[in-house]
Design a protein around this motif. Structure first.
Motif, PDB file in Angstrom:
ATOM      1  N   LEU A  83       6.264   3.875   8.745  1.00  0.00           N
ATOM      2  CA  LEU A  83       6.922   2.666   9.255  1.00  0.00           C
ATOM      3  C   LEU A  83       6.841   2.607  10.775  1.00  0.00           C
ATOM      4  N   ALA A  84       7.216   3.724  11.414  1.00  0.00           N
ATOM      5  CA  ALA A  84       7.238   3.720  12.878  1.00  0.00           C
ATOM      6  C   ALA A  84       5.841   3.467  13.432  1.00  0.00           C
ATOM      7  N   SER A  85       4.825   4.102  12.847  1.00  0.00           N
ATOM      8  CA  SER A  85       3.486   3.936  13.423  1.00  0.00           C
ATOM      9  C   SER A  85       2.921   2.550  13.138  1.00  0.00           C
ATOM     10  N   VAL A  86       3.223   2.003  11.956  1.00  0.00           N
ATOM     11  CA  VAL A  86       2.731   0.645  11.654  1.00  0.00           C
ATOM     12  C   VAL A  86       3.399  -0.376  12.575  1.00  0.00           C
ATOM     13  N   ASP A  87       4.724  -0.282  12.709  1.00  0.00           N
ATOM     14  CA  ASP A  87       5.439  -1.235  13.559  1.00  0.00           C
ATOM     15  C   ASP A  87       4.924  -1.148  15.003  1.00  0.00           C
ATOM     16  N   SER A  88       4.731   0.083  15.498  1.00  0.00           N
ATOM     17  CA  SER A  88       4.233   0.246  16.872  1.00  0.00           C
ATOM     18  C   SER A  88       2.846  -0.380  17.020  1.00  0.00           C
ATOM     19  N   ARG A  89       1.984  -0.103  16.047  1.00  0.00           N
ATOM     20  CA  ARG A  89       0.603  -0.600  16.120  1.00  0.00           C
ATOM     21  C   ARG A  89       0.553  -2.130  16.110  1.00  0.00           C
ATOM     22  N   LEU A  90       1.332  -2.739  15.209  1.00  0.00           N
ATOM     23  CA  LEU A  90       1.297  -4.203  15.123  1.00  0.00           C
ATOM     24  C   LEU A  90       1.873  -4.835  16.395  1.00  0.00           C
ATOM     25  N   ARG A  91       2.887  -4.196  16.971  1.00  0.00           N
ATOM     26  CA  ARG A  91       3.427  -4.686  18.247  1.00  0.00           C
ATOM     27  C   ARG A  91       2.386  -4.569  19.348  1.00  0.00           C
ATOM     28  N   ALA A  92       1.717  -3.408  19.400  1.00  0.00           N
ATOM     29  CA  ALA A  92       0.726  -3.186  20.451  1.00  0.00           C
ATOM     30  C   ALA A  92      -0.399  -4.220  20.349  1.00  0.00           C
ATOM     31  N   ILE A 145       0.845  -1.199   0.000  1.00  0.00           N
ATOM     32  CA  ILE A 145       0.000   0.000   0.000  1.00  0.00           C
ATOM     33  C   ILE A 145       0.882   1.251   0.000  1.00  0.00           C
ATOM     34  N   ALA A 146       0.294   2.345  -0.421  1.00  0.00           N
ATOM     35  CA  ALA A 146       0.948   3.636  -0.269  1.00  0.00           C
ATOM     36  C   ALA A 146       0.800   4.064   1.183  1.00  0.00           C
ATOM     37  N   ALA A 147       1.823   4.743   1.719  1.00  0.00           N
ATOM     38  CA  ALA A 147       1.751   5.245   3.094  1.00  0.00           C
ATOM     39  C   ALA A 147       0.804   6.445   3.122  1.00  0.00           C
ATOM     40  N   VAL A 148      -0.299   6.284   3.859  1.00  0.00           N
ATOM     41  CA  VAL A 148      -1.303   7.350   3.960  1.00  0.00           C
ATOM     42  C   VAL A 148      -1.667   7.544   5.433  1.00  0.00           C
ATOM     43  N   HIS A 149      -2.622   8.431   5.705  1.00  0.00           N
ATOM     44  CA  HIS A 149      -2.869   8.830   7.089  1.00  0.00           C
ATOM     45  C   HIS A 149      -3.216   7.671   8.022  1.00  0.00           C
ATOM     46  N   ASN A 150      -4.014   6.712   7.539  1.00  0.00           N
ATOM     47  CA  ASN A 150      -4.446   5.635   8.429  1.00  0.00           C
ATOM     48  C   ASN A 150      -3.682   4.345   8.218  1.00  0.00           C
ATOM     49  N   ILE A 206       3.502 -10.596   4.112  1.00  0.00           N
ATOM     50  CA  ILE A 206       4.433  -9.468   4.036  1.00  0.00           C
ATOM     51  C   ILE A 206       3.589  -8.231   3.777  1.00  0.00           C
ATOM     52  N   ILE A 207       3.851  -7.142   4.486  1.00  0.00           N
ATOM     53  CA  ILE A 207       3.178  -5.902   4.111  1.00  0.00           C
ATOM     54  C   ILE A 207       4.235  -4.898   3.668  1.00  0.00           C
ATOM     55  N   VAL A 208       3.921  -4.231   2.583  1.00  0.00           N
ATOM     56  CA  VAL A 208       4.847  -3.276   1.990  1.00  0.00           C
ATOM     57  C   VAL A 208       4.245  -1.890   2.115  1.00  0.00           C
ATOM     58  N   LEU A 209       5.039  -0.962   2.645  1.00  0.00           N
ATOM     59  CA  LEU A 209       4.600   0.425   2.780  1.00  0.00           C
ATOM     60  C   LEU A 209       5.462   1.269   1.857  1.00  0.00           C
ATOM     61  N   ASP A 210       4.818   2.033   1.001  1.00  0.00           N
ATOM     62  CA  ASP A 210       5.558   2.855   0.043  1.00  0.00           C
ATOM     63  C   ASP A 210       5.311   4.327   0.366  1.00  0.00           C
ATOM     64  N   ALA A 219      -1.528   2.712   9.800  1.00  0.00           N
ATOM     65  CA  ALA A 219      -1.371   1.768  10.914  1.00  0.00           C
ATOM     66  C   ALA A 219      -2.612   0.884  11.048  1.00  0.00           C
ATOM     67  N   ALA A 220      -3.795   1.496  10.979  1.00  0.00           N
ATOM     68  CA  ALA A 220      -5.026   0.710  11.100  1.00  0.00           C
ATOM     69  C   ALA A 220      -5.201  -0.197   9.885  1.00  0.00           C
ATOM     70  N   ILE A 221      -4.857   0.337   8.703  1.00  0.00           N
ATOM     71  CA  ILE A 221      -4.982  -0.463   7.482  1.00  0.00           C
ATOM     72  C   ILE A 221      -4.038  -1.659   7.548  1.00  0.00           C
ATOM     73  N   ALA A 222      -2.807  -1.398   8.023  1.00  0.00           N
ATOM     74  CA  ALA A 222      -1.810  -2.474   8.107  1.00  0.00           C
ATOM     75  C   ALA A 222      -2.291  -3.581   9.042  1.00  0.00           C
ATOM     76  N   SER A 223      -2.932  -3.180  10.133  1.00  0.00           N
ATOM     77  CA  SER A 223      -3.474  -4.183  11.048  1.00  0.00           C
ATOM     78  C   SER A 223      -4.483  -5.063  10.311  1.00  0.00           C
TER      79      SER A 223
END
Lengths: 501, 250
Positions: free
Chosen positions: A360-369, A311-316, A331-335, A318-322
């Motif tokens: 990246l930072a917000s997705v990684d944090s969210r998936l860890r949480a 996906i393209a990196a957009v505002h949400n 595998i999830i790819v953030l562009d 972290a929630a989308i990645a979850s």
């Protein structure tokens, strides 16, 4: 209509040095240099110059200098020359402005505000020249826990499919059609040599490159060009492309003039028609639908390959990645918004999406949480320039990075942003057979493999300096990073401390 | 459980993964005919078999039946859900009932015959290359976005269940169409068509295509092809293979 757009560049030809050899005339695919037979003299049409510097590099007597036209209008911070030029273009065409490469605006580059740690006194640094260093990375879903058979100490847990990388740097998706077959071959051969992967992009895989399948990521995008059973079987990872950092939410239009006979055969569409990739994938309107396509591809490949979702990196994000992880993506790819492209509306490229560092930072944090970080690998892309950026991305939580622009620069690209014209003088982003010959896969793959070797050596030095002997120890290790010149909010999102703290 | 070359199975509560594993195994063992009974929404049936096996389905298969399908012939005695023939490459799907949304999405080959109605976004981005042309024939009517972004292949909409003087209801038919052809039996108004679509009466060549497509449709569902072909057909075609060429400047 007379154009009011002034030339962007000035071609300085030193008459003392120029020997009238016409190399610059032959090298320029934009007709900015020409030979005037009447005057028996090489001259310039500066209005055509795009500043790619092909002629400068190939001039045997260094007679050429390309300079920016200063365009010294009355100083105005708001109405800069670029803004004026864009308005003129639209007033003269009534169209959307198309461009290439990634967002070139002066948004903050967070990599340049992050610094890495090193060992001093309290723990020894490691010299990678005398001790082994491990960069090996496995992409794929990891189990919540592993169980061993107590009798023979063999692994009882059945692992999801994993793909091994010798260096956590992968060549990003660039389709055959956007770039030439020689670029694809260069990428495929370099990836094979370096023990990493390359990505077909959404234009299918040319039959002569199937032999590099073990190092290939095959992409499935909204146009489904060149997608069939053999293609899915050929790659080691199948990637669903939802979006791209250079044009989040936008489909792709490969113009008909780039759909040559070979491109049409690989994409399985008639020659000369536009290859239109719709904005959404019409079988994916929700996370549940994404799960359906993920499992459709898992069924089609008998659960033997990791399925990636980009996906393209957009505002949400972290929630989308979850949701993507819960949909079964391995595998999830953030562009990020600096990611390049062969063609995008300029207004989208420069105004939509977010920097990859924050995503990246917000997705990684969210998936860890949420306790699901292990279920998918994270690969990031969009402006990775050197091994320092790679190390910082890994420390922020990435498993690996994609490089697109950096790989093209290794092949000669100077970011003149004319990818969409199909006239690339460096022979990269074109399917004009005269121009594509400028990339020789023997040399192209050498240059790319060299780049990866250089980065690999640097990564080992960075790790050794920190007293680490495996990349795994740096992964998600944000204590190895500090921020400089960042606000509290930025530090909080990045999950790093201020330098000195 | 299986006859000579037939594998038959009561599917009931099996997961799609377990079911498809059984089908892969059966096909690997040389089975040529598969009969599935009591199918309750299991997805992806026919995917990754890659042989011209015959599959008879009784019940309601789930989404993405025949996705990426390459070779099998599936006959469904019932309705199918969304995404049948998604990115299909080769083979035949015959449905004795209705089909859901995005039937035939991005199909690049093979044939699909639906006896009754279909849902939204059917036949989006079907494409073709040389001799490889997908065919989708729908006996009933369709919802919006039929044949959107169509890049190739043949789509036939027969409207057999429409009442006298009742037109098709779909809007945005063929929006962004830049290849292939849609034959439409029954009435549509101009506002229902995408801007990129032209309309003409079919000529003799078109009727040759229609005779073959409608003939095969009729043979599966016991219709009289001659009768069906007597209806009034329209041919929808792309006005340009490059509909969006004038959107951009550099």
């Amino acid at each position: 209509m007379k154009t009011y757009i002034p030339n962007k560049f000035i071609v300085d030809r030193d008459p003392e040095r120029c020997i009238q050899c016409q190399v610059c005339v032959n090298q320029c695919s934009f007709d900015a240099n020409y030979y005037d037979a009447e005057d028996d003299e090489v001259k310039s049409r500066e209005e055509n110059c795009v500043g790619c510097h092909r002629c400068v590099v190939f001039c045997p007597t260094q007679a050429l200098t390309i300079r920016k036209n200063p365009l010294d209008y009355r100083e105005n911070f708001n109405w800069r020359p670029e803004v004026i030029e864009d308005i003129l273009k639209q007033a003269e065409s009534g169209a959307m402005i198309l461009t290439g490469m990634g967002n070139d605006k002066g948004y903050r580059v967070y990599w340049d505000h992050l610094v890495l740690n090193a060992s001093q006194v309290t723990n020894p640094s490691i010299d990678p020249l005398r001790e082994p260093m491990e960069l090996t990375t496995y992409l794929g879903s990891k189990p919540d826990k592993v169980e061993l058979d107590s009798n023979n100490l063999k692994l009882k847990t059945k692992l999801a499919p994993q793909v091994k990388l010798d260096i956590p740097v992968i060549f990003a998706a660039m389709s055959y059609g956007a770039v030439s077959i020689n670029v694809h071959e260069s990428l495929a051969r370099a990836a094979t040599e370096a023990g990493t992967l390359w990505n077909t992009g959404e234009g299918g895989l040319h039959s002569k490159l199937y032999k590099y399948g073990a190092n290939t990521i095959v992409q499935v995008a909204s146009g489904r060009f060149g997608v069939h059973q053999n293609y899915l079987d050929a790659g080691s990872i199948v990637e669903i492309k939802i979006g791209q950092g250079a044009k989040p939410g936008i489909g792709g239009h490969l113009p008909g003039e780039k759909v040559s006979s070979e491109v049409s055969l690989t994409r399985m569409i008639p020659q000369g028609t536009d290859a239109l990739s719709p904005a959404p994938q019409h079988d994916i309107y929700s996370i549940e639908d994404l799960a359906q396509l993920v499992y459709s591809l898992k069924e089609a490949t008998n659960y033997e390959k990791p399925i990636s979702v980009k996906i393209a990196a957009v505002h949400n994000s972290a929630a989308i990645a979850s949701g993507m992880v819960r949909a079964g993506a391995d595998i999830i790819v953030l562009d990020g918004f600096r990611g390049g492209t062969g063609a995008t509306p300029k207004i989208i490229r420069d105004n939509v999406g977010i920097p990859i560092e924050l995503a990246l930072a917000s997705v990684d944090s969210r998936l860890r949480a949420e306790g699901i970080r292990n279920r998918a690998s994270i690969v990031v892309s969009g402006g990775i320039r050197n091994s320092g950026d790679v190390a910082k991305a890994i420390a922020l939580g990435a498993d690996a990075v994609y490089i697109g622009t950096a790989a093209l620069v290794a092949l000669g690209c100077t970011l003149c942003q004319q990818c969409h014209t199909g006239k690339c003088a460096w022979g990269i982003c074109t399917n004009n057979l005269t121009l594509t010959k400028r990339i020789n896969p023997d040399i192209g793959s050498r240059r790319l493999a060299n780049l990866l070797r250089g980065w690999s050596l640097e990564l080992k030095d960075i790790l050794g300096g920190m007293g680490l002997n495996a990349l795994e120890s740096l992964r998600g290790n944000r204590l190895s990073l500090r921020g400089i010149g960042l606000t509290d909010t930025e530090l909080k999102i990045l999950g790093v401390k201020m330098a000195g703290d | 459980m299986s006859g000579n070359n037939t594998f038959s199975l009561k599917v009931e509560e099996l997961s799609h993964r377990a079911l498809n594993a059984k089908l892969r195994e059966a096909v690997a063992n040389g089975i040529q005919r598969i009969e599935l009974r009591e199918v309750y929404g299991q997805r992806y049936i026919g995917t990754d078999l890659n042989k011209p096996v015959q599959i008879e389905i009784y019940g309601t298969p789930g989404n993405d039946m025949g996705a990426f399908m390459n070779g099998p012939s599936i006959v469904v005695h019932g309705n199918v859900q969304d995404g049948s023939g998604n990115t299909m490459d080769d083979g035949v799907i015959v449905v004795h009932g209705h089909a859901g949304d995005i039937t035939g999405l991005a199909a690049r080959g093979g044939k699909i015959f639906i006896k009754e109605d279909v849902g939204y976004r059917v036949g989006i981005h079907m494409k073709e290359y040389g001799e490889k042309k997908p065919l989708l024939v729908i006996g009933g009517t369709a919802q919006d976005f039929l044949g959107e972004y169509m890049a190739g292949g043949t789509l036939v909409l027969l409207g057999l269940n429409l009442k006298e003087n009742e037109g098709h209801k779909a809007r945005f038919i063929g929006t962004g169409m830049h290849g292939g052809v849609i034959y439409l039996r029954g009435n549509v108004e101009d506002f229902q068509l995408g801007k990129e679509v032209g309309v003409v009466e079919p000529d003799d060549n078109d009727y040759t295509v229609l005779q073959s497509a409608v003939g095969e449709f009729a043979s599966y569902f016991d219709y009289d092809a001659e009768e069906l072909l007597k209806g009034k057909f329209l041919k929808l075609f792309p006005l340009s293979s490059r509909p969006y060429g004038r959107l951009y400047t550099h």
